[in-house]
Motif scaffolding. Sequence first.
Motif, mmCIF file in Angstrom:
data_model
loop_
_atom_site.group_PDB
_atom_site.id
_atom_site.type_symbol
_atom_site.label_atom_id
_atom_site.label_comp_id
_atom_site.label_asym_id
_atom_site.label_seq_id
_atom_site.Cartn_x
_atom_site.Cartn_y
_atom_site.Cartn_z
ATOM 1 N N GLN A 21 47.721 36.886 46.449
ATOM 2 C CA GLN A 21 47.481 37.005 47.887
ATOM 3 C C GLN A 21 45.987 37.137 48.202
ATOM 4 O O GLN A 21 45.480 36.517 49.136
ATOM 5 C CB GLN A 21 48.241 38.208 48.453
ATOM 6 C CG GLN A 21 48.161 38.306 49.985
ATOM 7 C CD GLN A 21 49.019 39.434 50.541
ATOM 8 O OE1 GLN A 21 49.905 39.947 49.855
ATOM 9 N NE2 GLN A 21 48.756 39.810 51.778
ATOM 10 N N LYS A 22 45.262 37.929 47.409
ATOM 11 C CA LYS A 22 43.831 38.093 47.639
ATOM 12 C C LYS A 22 43.081 36.778 47.463
ATOM 13 O O LYS A 22 42.148 36.467 48.212
ATOM 14 C CB LYS A 22 43.261 39.148 46.683
ATOM 15 C CG LYS A 22 43.634 40.575 47.060
ATOM 16 C CD LYS A 22 42.868 41.573 46.228
ATOM 17 C CE LYS A 22 43.188 43.002 46.675
ATOM 18 N NZ LYS A 22 42.428 44.013 45.899
ATOM 19 N N TYR B 141 47.302 39.010 41.773
ATOM 20 C CA TYR B 141 46.275 38.999 42.827
ATOM 21 C C TYR B 141 46.305 37.689 43.626
ATOM 22 O O TYR B 141 45.313 37.300 44.229
ATOM 23 C CB TYR B 141 44.889 39.213 42.204
ATOM 24 C CG TYR B 141 44.774 40.511 41.448
ATOM 25 C CD1 TYR B 141 44.475 41.699 42.107
ATOM 26 C CD2 TYR B 141 44.998 40.548 40.073
ATOM 27 C CE1 TYR B 141 44.386 42.895 41.417
ATOM 28 C CE2 TYR B 141 44.911 41.742 39.373
ATOM 29 C CZ TYR B 141 44.612 42.911 40.046
ATOM 30 O OH TYR B 141 44.533 44.097 39.361
ATOM 31 N N GLU C 263 44.349 33.729 47.883
ATOM 32 C CA GLU C 263 44.684 32.854 49.008
ATOM 33 C C GLU C 263 43.904 33.243 50.260
ATOM 34 O O GLU C 263 43.462 32.376 51.022
ATOM 35 C CB GLU C 263 46.189 32.906 49.269
ATOM 36 C CG GLU C 263 46.993 32.219 48.168
ATOM 37 C CD GLU C 263 48.495 32.341 48.358
ATOM 38 O OE1 GLU C 263 48.920 33.272 49.091
ATOM 39 O OE2 GLU C 263 49.237 31.526 47.775
ATOM 40 N N GLU C 264 43.709 34.543 50.476
ATOM 41 C CA GLU C 264 42.921 35.007 51.620
ATOM 42 C C GLU C 264 41.454 34.603 51.459
ATOM 43 O O GLU C 264 40.800 34.180 52.423
ATOM 44 C CB GLU C 264 43.033 36.528 51.746
ATOM 45 C CG GLU C 264 44.410 37.004 52.185
ATOM 46 C CD GLU C 264 44.548 38.518 52.116
ATOM 47 O OE1 GLU C 264 43.560 39.184 51.704
ATOM 48 O OE2 GLU C 264 45.639 39.028 52.466
ATOM 49 N N LEU C 265 40.946 34.742 50.246
ATOM 50 C CA LEU C 265 39.555 34.387 49.954
ATOM 51 C C LEU C 265 39.294 32.906 50.250
ATOM 52 O O LEU C 265 38.250 32.547 50.803
ATOM 53 C CB LEU C 265 39.252 34.724 48.498
ATOM 54 C CG LEU C 265 37.855 34.457 47.941
ATOM 55 C CD1 LEU C 265 37.547 35.449 46.827
ATOM 56 C CD2 LEU C 265 37.717 33.034 47.386
ATOM 57 N N ARG C 266 40.254 32.054 49.879
ATOM 58 C CA ARG C 266 40.075 30.606 50.045
ATOM 59 C C ARG C 266 40.061 30.168 51.510
ATOM 60 O O ARG C 266 39.628 29.055 51.817
ATOM 61 C CB ARG C 266 41.170 29.854 49.270
ATOM 62 C CG ARG C 266 40.959 29.917 47.766
ATOM 63 C CD ARG C 266 42.101 29.317 46.987
ATOM 64 N NE ARG C 266 41.848 29.393 45.547
ATOM 65 C CZ ARG C 266 42.745 29.144 44.604
ATOM 66 N NH1 ARG C 266 43.993 28.808 44.950
ATOM 67 N NH2 ARG C 266 42.420 29.226 43.330
ATOM 68 N N LEU C 267 40.514 31.026 52.399
ATOM 69 C CA LEU C 267 40.514 30.689 53.821
ATOM 70 C C LEU C 267 39.178 31.017 54.479
ATOM 71 O O LEU C 267 38.908 30.591 55.613
ATOM 72 C CB LEU C 267 41.641 31.455 54.543
ATOM 73 C CG LEU C 267 43.079 31.061 54.162
ATOM 74 C CD1 LEU C 267 44.069 31.995 54.843
ATOM 75 C CD2 LEU C 267 43.359 29.609 54.529
ATOM 76 N N LEU C 268 38.334 31.761 53.782
ATOM 77 C CA LEU C 268 37.052 32.177 54.357
ATOM 78 C C LEU C 268 36.009 31.075 54.243
ATOM 79 O O LEU C 268 35.889 30.413 53.206
ATOM 80 C CB LEU C 268 36.547 33.438 53.643
ATOM 81 C CG LEU C 268 37.434 34.689 53.757
ATOM 82 C CD1 LEU C 268 36.917 35.785 52.835
ATOM 83 C CD2 LEU C 268 37.471 35.170 55.206
ATOM 84 N N ARG D 35 33.031 35.478 50.551
ATOM 85 C CA ARG D 35 33.912 35.085 49.441
ATOM 86 C C ARG D 35 33.435 35.709 48.135
ATOM 87 O O ARG D 35 34.213 36.233 47.351
ATOM 88 C CB ARG D 35 33.971 33.557 49.294
ATOM 89 C CG ARG D 35 34.722 32.833 50.376
ATOM 90 C CD ARG D 35 35.176 31.449 49.901
ATOM 91 N NE ARG D 35 34.098 30.665 49.308
ATOM 92 C CZ ARG D 35 33.329 29.815 49.968
ATOM 93 N NH1 ARG D 35 33.501 29.655 51.283
ATOM 94 N NH2 ARG D 35 32.387 29.130 49.361
#
Length: 390
Positions: free
Chosen positions: A37-38, A35, A40-45, A51
């Motif tokens: 990628q998910k 998981y 890494e995407e979460l940390r950009l929010l 989040r």
Amino acid sequence: MKSVLNVEVSCFKNYNTPSNPQKVNLLTWLNSNKYKQKVEELRLLEDKSTRDQIKSKLPAITPSGLFSYRSEDHIIKHSGIIQIDVDGLDIEDIEIYKNELIKIKNIAYLGLSVSGKGLWGLIPIPGDPKMHKKYFDAINKTFESFGIRLDEKPKNVASLRGYSFDPYAYFNHNAILFKTSFFYPTDKLIKPAFPGSIESSNKLLNWMIREIQNAQSGERHATRLKIARLAGGYIAGGILDYGVEVTLIEAYLSQYRHIDSKQIQKKEINAIRSGISDGLKHPIKSEFRKNLSWDQIPRLSPFRPSTLEDLSIEKNVLQGKDLIFNSSNEYIQALKIENGILLNGLGYPAIWDCIKSNQFLDLKTKQVVDMINKKHELLAIIRKFNLTTC
């Protein structure tokens, strides 16, 4: 692979599903990129609520054991692992904290939280579900002494840890087991040993428990406060660990839980806690230890209990070394009073040296020490007039 992290734990579909857990290997879970990628995407929010919503849908494990259902009452087996969660760190400070915390030999894993704004870790403990909360309290107290407050959730043995990813996570497969001492008094009096060994620390703790439990009516509150202050001094000096607070409170409750009212119990527990807090400001260190180099005697910190190898080194250092006192007068002159208790020059209660079976002191010196124990003013008089005691 041989590792303290090579254990089975329960995995749940997500944060909101407490049933139908699956067995997973903790070490495999920690190394999984499934998981990534998910995360890494979460940390950009930027929005925390968004989040949290994504985070709640990620799978999660119970690092401290196997469960049939996610609750304390449904534990099947404790994993021998407890998690720690360090939140509230500034992003720029995370690496600084991480570099310092990985020096603690008991930490088996340390990595970024799912948000990337905190650190979480794993520490091996004895796998006893009934003692889980006590081990957490002892660990938490130690971190508090570093100025770090841990999240309280892992105190629950069934606490969750959602999937996270850290390419630079720290692994210590040979982490040292964190053991807090919970010792109860024996009927047999014990003669002192040199400071610095687990054996002597245990004896010291047993003596403190006896003092708290056997205090005379009218002196109990003062005795508990006095013993707690002394315990704080020993903690600060590295002779005892932070689990002593829990042990002394348990010792009091085991004797007086059904005698004292809830109000009195609260007062006495606060006395033990405040006494230890006060004692921490006044470290008690063994004079004998001061004569040895840092490398010669392994540091006995709350997070690094002595291993057998450490004790072997310590024994070799102590062998062949004469007692630090050349005469009875020298012994008397080295006595000191800390928080109303007479200590010998090694930093231990002088009352130990008066036990009949102890051949360290001659009978006349024991009698003098016994008199000083009863009237502490005698010590000042002996020193002021430079009296020869023996």
